[in-house]
Scaffold this active site. Structure first.
Site, PDB file in Angstrom:
ATOM      1  N   GLU A 101       0.845  -1.197   0.000  1.00 28.65           N
ATOM      2  CA  GLU A 101       0.000   0.000   0.000  1.00 28.65           C
ATOM      3  C   GLU A 101       0.877   1.243   0.000  1.00 28.65           C
ATOM      4  O   GLU A 101       1.935   1.267   0.629  1.00 28.65           O
ATOM      5  CB  GLU A 101      -0.892  -0.020   1.247  1.00 28.65           C
ATOM      6  CG  GLU A 101      -1.905   1.094   1.331  1.00 28.65           C
ATOM      7  CD  GLU A 101      -2.826   0.923   2.524  1.00 28.65           C
ATOM      8  OE1 GLU A 101      -3.463   1.919   2.925  1.00 28.65           O
ATOM      9  OE2 GLU A 101      -2.904  -0.198   3.076  1.00 28.65           O
ATOM     10  N   ASP A 103       0.235   5.442   0.577  1.00 30.77           N
ATOM     11  CA  ASP A 103      -0.841   6.291   1.097  1.00 30.77           C
ATOM     12  C   ASP A 103      -0.571   7.780   1.066  1.00 30.77           C
ATOM     13  O   ASP A 103       0.528   8.231   1.389  1.00 30.77           O
ATOM     14  CB  ASP A 103      -1.088   5.967   2.585  1.00 30.77           C
ATOM     15  CG  ASP A 103      -1.695   4.615   2.815  1.00 30.77           C
ATOM     16  OD1 ASP A 103      -2.264   4.049   1.881  1.00 30.77           O
ATOM     17  OD2 ASP A 103      -1.608   4.133   3.958  1.00 30.77           O
ATOM     18  N   GLU A 105      -2.981  10.409   3.322  1.00 28.61           N
ATOM     19  CA  GLU A 105      -4.119  10.405   4.233  1.00 28.61           C
ATOM     20  C   GLU A 105      -4.196  11.718   5.005  1.00 28.61           C
ATOM     21  O   GLU A 105      -3.269  12.066   5.735  1.00 28.61           O
ATOM     22  CB  GLU A 105      -4.004   9.257   5.250  1.00 28.61           C
ATOM     23  CG  GLU A 105      -4.119   7.885   4.630  1.00 28.61           C
ATOM     24  CD  GLU A 105      -3.948   6.796   5.675  1.00 28.61           C
ATOM     25  OE1 GLU A 105      -4.722   5.831   5.623  1.00 28.61           O
ATOM     26  OE2 GLU A 105      -3.044   6.913   6.536  1.00 28.61           O
ATOM     27  N   GLN A 114      -0.610  12.554   6.296  1.00 24.16           N
ATOM     28  CA  GLN A 114       0.516  11.654   6.415  1.00 24.16           C
ATOM     29  C   GLN A 114       0.646  10.797   5.166  1.00 24.16           C
ATOM     30  O   GLN A 114      -0.332  10.510   4.477  1.00 24.16           O
ATOM     31  CB  GLN A 114       0.405  10.769   7.655  1.00 24.16           C
ATOM     32  CG  GLN A 114      -0.625   9.678   7.576  1.00 24.16           C
ATOM     33  CD  GLN A 114      -0.552   8.771   8.799  1.00 24.16           C
ATOM     34  OE1 GLN A 114       0.024   9.105   9.825  1.00 24.16           O
ATOM     35  NE2 GLN A 114      -1.159   7.599   8.699  1.00 24.16           N
ATOM     36  N   THR A 115       1.881  10.438   4.868  1.00 24.15           N
ATOM     37  CA  THR A 115       2.169   9.445   3.849  1.00 24.15           C
ATOM     38  C   THR A 115       2.592   8.167   4.568  1.00 24.15           C
ATOM     39  O   THR A 115       3.081   8.193   5.692  1.00 24.15           O
ATOM     40  CB  THR A 115       3.295   9.913   2.920  1.00 24.15           C
ATOM     41  OG1 THR A 115       4.506  10.077   3.682  1.00 24.15           O
ATOM     42  CG2 THR A 115       2.942  11.235   2.255  1.00 24.15           C
ATOM     43  N   ASN A 116       2.399   7.037   3.880  1.00 26.25           N
ATOM     44  CA  ASN A 116       2.792   5.761   4.471  1.00 26.25           C
ATOM     45  C   ASN A 116       3.050   4.768   3.350  1.00 26.25           C
ATOM     46  O   ASN A 116       2.510   4.910   2.240  1.00 26.25           O
ATOM     47  CB  ASN A 116       1.701   5.235   5.408  1.00 26.25           C
ATOM     48  CG  ASN A 116       2.217   4.203   6.392  1.00 26.25           C
ATOM     49  OD1 ASN A 116       3.407   3.875   6.415  1.00 26.25           O
ATOM     50  ND2 ASN A 116       1.329   3.685   7.221  1.00 26.25           N
ATOM     51  N   ARG A 125       5.752   3.110   8.343  1.00 24.09           N
ATOM     52  CA  ARG A 125       6.686   3.990   7.637  1.00 24.09           C
ATOM     53  C   ARG A 125       6.039   5.369   7.435  1.00 24.09           C
ATOM     54  O   ARG A 125       6.236   6.016   6.422  1.00 24.09           O
ATOM     55  CB  ARG A 125       7.082   3.383   6.299  1.00 24.09           C
ATOM     56  CG  ARG A 125       7.755   2.019   6.435  1.00 24.09           C
ATOM     57  CD  ARG A 125       8.088   1.419   5.076  1.00 24.09           C
ATOM     58  NE  ARG A 125       8.693   0.108   5.236  1.00 24.09           N
ATOM     59  CZ  ARG A 125       7.996  -1.040   5.311  1.00 24.09           C
ATOM     60  NH1 ARG A 125       6.660  -1.010   5.227  1.00 24.09           N
ATOM     61  NH2 ARG A 125       8.610  -2.195   5.455  1.00 24.09           N
ATOM     62  N   GLU A 126       5.258   5.817   8.426  1.00 25.01           N
ATOM     63  CA  GLU A 126       4.530   7.073   8.302  1.00 25.01           C
ATOM     64  C   GLU A 126       5.457   8.275   8.341  1.00 25.01           C
ATOM     65  O   GLU A 126       6.484   8.254   9.019  1.00 25.01           O
ATOM     66  CB  GLU A 126       3.516   7.217   9.449  1.00 25.01           C
ATOM     67  CG  GLU A 126       2.398   6.192   9.446  1.00 25.01           C
ATOM     68  CD  GLU A 126       2.745   4.964  10.266  1.00 25.01           C
ATOM     69  OE1 GLU A 126       3.953   4.725  10.513  1.00 25.01           O
ATOM     70  OE2 GLU A 126       1.818   4.238  10.659  1.00 25.01           O
ATOM     71  N   TRP A 185      -7.818   5.355  14.970  1.00 27.08           N
ATOM     72  CA  TRP A 185      -6.448   5.746  15.302  1.00 27.08           C
ATOM     73  C   TRP A 185      -6.217   7.240  15.113  1.00 27.08           C
ATOM     74  O   TRP A 185      -5.265   7.809  15.657  1.00 27.08           O
ATOM     75  CB  TRP A 185      -5.449   4.953  14.457  1.00 27.08           C
ATOM     76  CG  TRP A 185      -5.674   5.088  12.976  1.00 27.08           C
ATOM     77  CD1 TRP A 185      -6.406   4.262  12.187  1.00 27.08           C
ATOM     78  CD2 TRP A 185      -5.173   6.108  12.114  1.00 27.08           C
ATOM     79  NE1 TRP A 185      -6.412   4.701  10.884  1.00 27.08           N
ATOM     80  CE2 TRP A 185      -5.647   5.841  10.812  1.00 27.08           C
ATOM     81  CE3 TRP A 185      -4.362   7.226  12.316  1.00 27.08           C
ATOM     82  CZ2 TRP A 185      -5.342   6.648   9.719  1.00 27.08           C
ATOM     83  CZ3 TRP A 185      -4.065   8.033  11.221  1.00 27.08           C
ATOM     84  CH2 TRP A 185      -4.552   7.734   9.942  1.00 27.08           C
TER      85      TRP A 185
END
Length: 212
Positions: A101, A103, A105, A114-116, A125-126, A185
């Site tokens: 995935e 991301d 978000e 945030q990216t992940n 890995r945020e 979360w």
């Protein structure tokens, strides 16, 4: 998709965003919360509403193994914890313990997303990005540039994160999703402010289909 660590990136320059004329159904289709998703402006815009009963989402009609994936997004002006507006690439069965995935978000906090990256694992890995504009005031362009060597996360054509990895690191075909949902979360939702509506435009894909 939990928020584990922060790596702050602050930008100071504004960018004029050029709107795209790509229509939604060229690449995408709804896949859940159908009564909370509407296609407007002759197919050029999608609005996703979330309330206490449901959010909604759409996905690409194809899967890809690399490419440039771009979306113009304007999040809800009514902010609260818990509401996640997202744009991401994901392998087909997201409920598997191991999946891939990539991301973008928004996490209900003004000016932040945030990216992940998940690779055959739960992620962690945020990176949290501080934007240099109000993402609820106007559309801005968010891009995932995914190739065999790296992933570039871009906002208004500015790279805000570079994730470099070894060959064949991401092994699964990925499709694109845009969703608005309740993520515990990300905090508790203040439903007294509901409904919350986020809008998507510019449904641009320059992707490489996977070899069958």
């Amino acid at each position: 998709m939990g928020l584990i660590r922060e790596s702050l990136i602050i930008m100071v320059l504004g960018v004029v965003v050029v709107m795209s004329d790509e229509v939604f159904d060229k690449y995408y289709e709804p896949f859940w919360g159908f009564d909370h998703l509407s296609v407007t402006d002759q197919g050029k815009e999608v609005q996703i509403l979330i309330d206490a009963t449901s959010g909604a989402g759409f996905k690409s009609k194809q899967e890809y193994c690399s490419g440039i994936f771009r979306m113009q997004i304007k999040i809800s002006e009514k902010l609260t914890g818990g509401i996640v507006t997202s744009f991401y690439l994901i392998s087909s069965n997201k409920n598997e313990p191991k999946h891939d995935e990539i991301d973008f978000e928004f996490i209900g906090t003004k000016g932040k997303f945030q990216t992940n990256v998940f690779v055959n694992d739960p992620g962690h890995r945020e990176e949290l990005v501080n934007l240099w504009f109000n993402p609820s005031a106007a559309f801005h362009t968010y891009e995932i540039n995914w190739n065999p060597q790296q992933i570039l996360f871009k906002v208004d054509n500015k790279t805000v994160r570079t994730f470099i990895y070894p060959p064949n690191y991401i092994s699964r075909p990925l499709h694109v999703e845009g969703t608005v949902w309740n993520g515990s979360w990300a905090g508790a939702v203040d439903w007294s402010k509901a409904p919350f509506t986020s809008s998507y435009r510019g449904f641009y894909i320059q992707g490489t289909p996977c070899n069958k």
